[in-house]
Design a protein around this motif. Structure first.
Motif, short mmCIF file in Angstrom:
data_model
loop_
_atom_site.label_atom_id
_atom_site.label_comp_id
_atom_site.label_asym_id
_atom_site.label_seq_id
_atom_site.Cartn_x
_atom_site.Cartn_y
_atom_site.Cartn_z
N PRO A 357 4.26 50.03 40.18
CA PRO A 357 2.98 49.69 40.81
C PRO A 357 2.12 48.83 39.89
O PRO A 357 2.07 49.05 38.68
N ASN A 358 1.46 47.83 40.49
CA ASN A 358 0.54 46.93 39.80
C ASN A 358 1.23 45.95 38.85
O ASN A 358 0.56 45.29 38.06
N VAL A 359 2.56 45.84 38.91
CA VAL A 359 3.28 44.75 38.25
C VAL A 359 3.55 43.69 39.31
O VAL A 359 4.21 43.95 40.31
N THR A 360 3.01 42.49 39.11
CA THR A 360 3.10 41.45 40.14
C THR A 360 4.19 40.42 39.89
O THR A 360 4.61 39.72 40.81
N GLU A 361 4.63 40.30 38.65
CA GLU A 361 5.68 39.33 38.32
C GLU A 361 6.38 39.78 37.06
O GLU A 361 5.75 40.31 36.14
#
Length: 427
Positions: A357-361
């Motif tokens: 969660p909350n890792v976008t790339e």
């Protein structure tokens, strides 16, 4: 000595050039570090890509202790053990000749100098690479730039300008800061040495404009195959190929800063090999000796031979203790199947991080990985501090980017533990 006592001593007597976390590490084992209180930490920073074999690797420990009992080092006016052996290994690895490197390691294991000499002898048409041994990445980059300018002058090209990339990082000396195209690192140290031009990474049109305007002035193109300090940004193969054609077209050289990306870190011996464009000169450091300070300038023989006695030097470069450590580190990496391990574990790490969660790339190669955070995750430096409290060592390169550079002994179990911890902190 307690953490508090160490903090007091360093506050009083050590220059305040680092913002240190309130932890005092006293020992390590494999993937783990232990602080003065006995708390265990899973290390996904590896002393910033230095601890290639992890902590307290038995073969490396034996090599260092054994060499220390014999000879720490003498001046470079004399021949010593290990220096030539390491340079021969690097030459095979620079050619991505793993079979050739394995033959050298087998000869070392058998203590057979005749077999080593036979295995080291270049085959017809084989590119030979020569090494100058230094002490750090910055020193290696200085040597690489110096060699490129000397090549240009002695070849009659006359160019002395080096094209560099925005977002790069090449060291903390004045010359390497000048080549590091980051305003925040340069602004307090001007005037800086001249002779550098910036272009944006992966900007092919911008690269063409620079060469069209300054071509006759240019002696080299300096790059990290994967930019580390700016957030783990890989270069495009198309961009690097264009740079190679342009710089060679004006008689200049390609310099790969492989300080962080080299020594199997990317899943190849050197990250340039991922991109299919090999340089004329490489700078190495960090993982090359498993934790003992060492840097190296590696160049194609015809370029390296421009250096003559008196052109360059280093009091401590290539000292016997360091090259003994490097010989063991490289030998362990070659014989241990680490390339497959790094590729497999690195792919698994990137896949698992992408689900947090909350890792976008997630970006990078092998065990050099960056993870971009969503705004709601908070500042990446705060995430690093919370992870440290939870028993994990990671790094932030900016307010939104985490960087992971674990020892190359990392396996999927370690990844699972790291990802579980990170998900808890970010969740």
């Amino acid at each position: 000595m307690s953490l508090e006592q160490q903090q007091a001593l360093e506050t009083a007597f050590v220059m305040h050039t680092y913002g240190r976390y309130p932890v005092e590490f006293v020992r390590g084992e494999g993937m783990f570090l232990y602080d003065a209180s006995g708390k265990r930490y899973l290390d996904f920073l590896g002393a910033i890509a230095v601890s290639a074999l992890g902590y307290n690797h038995p073969a490396l420990t034996r090599a260092i202790c054994g060499q220390a009992e014999k000879l720490l080092g003498v001046s470079n006016y004399f021949y010593t053990e290990h220096r030539g052996e390491v340079a021969a290994l690097i030459s095979k690895l620079a050619n991505n000749d793993l079979a050739g490197a394995a033959a050298l390691v087998e000869a070392l294991d058998g203590a057979d100098p005749d077999a080593f000499a036979a295995a080291a002898a270049p085959a017809p048409g084989e590119q030979v690479w020569k090494t100058f041994f230094a002490n750090s990445g910055a020193e290696a980059n200085e040597g690489a730039m110096k060699l490129a300018r000397l090549w240009s002058h002695r070849a009659g090209n006359g160019g002395d300008t080096i094209v560099c990339l925005t977002g790069s990082f090449h060291g903390r000396t004045l010359e390497t800061i000048a080549a590091t195209m980051q305003e925040r690192l340069q602004k307090s140290f001007r005037p800086l040495p001249a002779g550098f031009i910036a272009v944006d990474r992966n900007d092919v049109e911008g690269l063409r404009r620079v060469f069209a305007e300054h071509g006759s002035e240019i002696c080299a193109f300096l790059y990290e195959p994967i930019q580390g300090e700016s957030g783990v940004h890989p270069l495009d193969a198309e961009f690097l190929k264009e740079a190679s054609e342009l710089v060679h077209g004006v008689g200049g050289l390609m310099i790969a800063d492989e300080v962080q990306t080299g020594i199997f870190r990317s899943g190849e011996p050197f990250a340039s090999q991922l991109l299919g464009v090999m340089p004329d000169i490489m700078s190495l450091a960090k993982g090359i000796a498993g934790g003992v300070a060492m840097g190296a300038v590696v160049a194609r023989a015809e370029v390296a031979d421009i250096f003559q006695p008196g052109d360059h030097g280093s009091t401590f470069g290539g000292m016997t203790l360091a090259v003994a450590a490097a010989e063991t580190t490289l030998s362990e990496l070659v014989r241990g199947g680490y390339l497959d391990r790094v590729r497999e574990t690195g792919t698994y790490l990137m896949e698992r991080l992408a689900s947090v969660p909350n890792v976008t790339e997630v970006r990078g190669a092998g065990l050099m990985v960056g993870a971009e955070l969503a705004p709601q995750a908070g500042d990446a430096h705060d995430v690093v501090a919370r992870m440290l409290d939870a028993g994990f060592v990671i790094n932030a390169t900016g307010s939104t980017t985490l960087r992971l550079l674990p020892p190359l002994v990392c396996d999927k179990t370690d990844v699972d533990e790291l990802v579980t911890g990170l998900a808890s902190v970010l969740g």
